[in-house]
Design an enzyme around this catalytic site. Structure first.
Site, PDB file in Angstrom:
ATOM      1  N   PRO A   2       0.816  -1.178   0.008  1.00  0.00           N
ATOM      2  CG  PRO A   2      -0.814  -1.715   1.510  1.00  0.00           C
ATOM      3  CD  PRO A   2       0.629  -2.133   1.145  1.00  0.00           C
ATOM      4  CD  GLU A   3       2.906   2.780  -4.435  1.00  0.00           C
ATOM      5  OE1 GLU A   3       3.047   4.128  -4.955  1.00  0.00           O
ATOM      6  OE2 GLU A   3       3.240   1.932  -5.210  1.00  0.00           O
ATOM      7  CE  LYS A  60       5.268   3.863   0.524  1.00  0.00           C
ATOM      8  NZ  LYS A  60       6.371   2.709  -0.106  1.00  0.00           N
ATOM      9  CG  HIS A  99      -3.307 -15.265   6.214  1.00  0.00           C
ATOM     10  ND1 HIS A  99      -2.000 -15.855   6.276  1.00  0.00           N
ATOM     11  CD2 HIS A  99      -3.903 -15.810   5.001  1.00  0.00           C
ATOM     12  CE1 HIS A  99      -1.752 -16.838   5.442  1.00  0.00           C
ATOM     13  NE2 HIS A  99      -3.043 -16.505   4.341  1.00  0.00           N
ATOM     14  NE  ARG A 118       5.357 -11.923   1.518  1.00  0.00           N
ATOM     15  CZ  ARG A 118       5.906 -11.078   0.254  1.00  0.00           C
ATOM     16  NH1 ARG A 118       5.269 -10.636  -0.561  1.00  0.00           N
ATOM     17  NH2 ARG A 118       7.327 -11.214   0.447  1.00  0.00           N
ATOM     18  CE  LYS A 163      20.535  13.119  -2.443  1.00  0.00           C
ATOM     19  NZ  LYS A 163      21.153  12.617  -1.349  1.00  0.00           N
ATOM     20  NE  ARG A 272      10.085  -2.395  -6.060  1.00  0.00           N
ATOM     21  CZ  ARG A 272       9.490  -1.518  -5.264  1.00  0.00           C
ATOM     22  NH1 ARG A 272      10.165  -0.752  -4.203  1.00  0.00           N
ATOM     23  NH2 ARG A 272       8.139  -1.842  -5.211  1.00  0.00           N
TER      24      ARG A 272
END
Length: 282
Positions: A2-3, A60, A99, A118, A163, A272
């Site tokens: 979830p973002e 988050k 779960h 998870r 960066k 990613r």
């Protein structure tokens, strides 16, 4: 995982549905779900006999205020959903599913259930005598919120000027901006027309302005749709997020770009999976 939009959707649900939820009993079925000092025993003693008050979001993280019956502060309940954590509100007690990790029961017999396939999700109790970053160290490292005045092109220009990593990598770093993950990094970079492999320090001021505007735009659209569900995410009432059907590039590899018709690419960037259009993103 979830973002920001998914966590914001959960926050809204918690605040809407739990404004009279008085925690009378707690069951911790998985010890590792409790991250605060003292483990589950201390957590249960500290959190039970509390009203769940208002809810905030930082990146988050979900932050719920705990109140006594007299409405005095008892500190905070802080939650990170991680990969697959989700809350479910049940009107009566039913047998825990496989779960289920933590169960909160109120005076009326309702259950707020934390489910986590998870098992990476975590909870903390923060006493009112301590600051949240003292207990939840990850919050210390968070960059500005995308909707805050602190997040703008001037900030990004200063922060990214040395960066060398890709802009995709920079967006995923929670120290750059809080709450962005893989889905919305890909969608934002497409909307801004920026190649995800471009070195952060090489972005022009005009590109950084587009990036800021696109991020806020994409996040607002997704929040309005209740977030994105590709696998496990559900809101408090078990409803899927609807943004996924509107995605421009995320999980659309091999399909035609909705803007130009070019094939959407999928490749690993900073470890990613990244989805992008080589024609629209320069």
């Amino acid at each position: 995982m979830p973002e920001l939009p998914e966590v914001e959707t959960v926050r809204k649900g918690l605040e809407k549905l739990l404004n009279d939820f008085y925690i009378e009993r707690i069951e911790v079925l998985k010890e590792r779900s409790i991250a605060s000092n003292g483990g589950s025993k201390s957590f249960i003693v500290s959190v039970k006999n509390s009203y769940l008050g208002s809810w905030e979001r930082r990146g988050k993280y979900l932050i719920g205020s705990l109140l006594t019956k007299e409405k005095f502060s008892k500190g905070f309940l802080v939650v990170h959903l991680r990969m697959t954590g989700q809350f479910k509100l049940l009107e009566k007690e039913v047998l825990a599913c496989k779960h289920t990790r933590v169960r909160f029961f109120d005076e009326r017999g309702r259950e707020l259930r934390f489910i986590d396939i998870r098992n990476f999700g975590q909870m903390w109790h923060v006493p009112s005598s301590r600051s949240i970053p003292e207990i939840v160290s990850g919050i210390k490292r968070l960059g500005p919120e995308p909707f805050s005045d602190d997040f703008n092109s001037h900030y990004l220009e200063e922060y990214l000027k040395k960066k060398t990593r890709s802009i995709k990598s920079a967006l995923l770093d929670q120290e750059t901006v809080a709450g962005v993950g893989n889905i919305y990094a890909d969608e934002t970079l497409f909307d801004a027309g920026i190649n995800p492999k471009k070195e952060s320090r090489n972005l022009k001021s005009t590109e950084l302005k587009r990036l800021c505007n696109s991020l806020v735009k994409i996040l607002n659209i997704s929040i309005g749709e209740g977030g994105t569900t590709f696998s496990d995410f559900r809101d408090l009432e078990g409803i899927n997020g609807n943004y996924g059907g509107q995605a421009w590039v995320y999980r659309r590899s091999g399909k035609n770009c909705k803007k130009c018709g070019e094939k959407i690419l999928r490749e690993k960037i900073c470890g990613r999976s990244t989805h992008w259009c080589p024609n629209c993103q320069k």
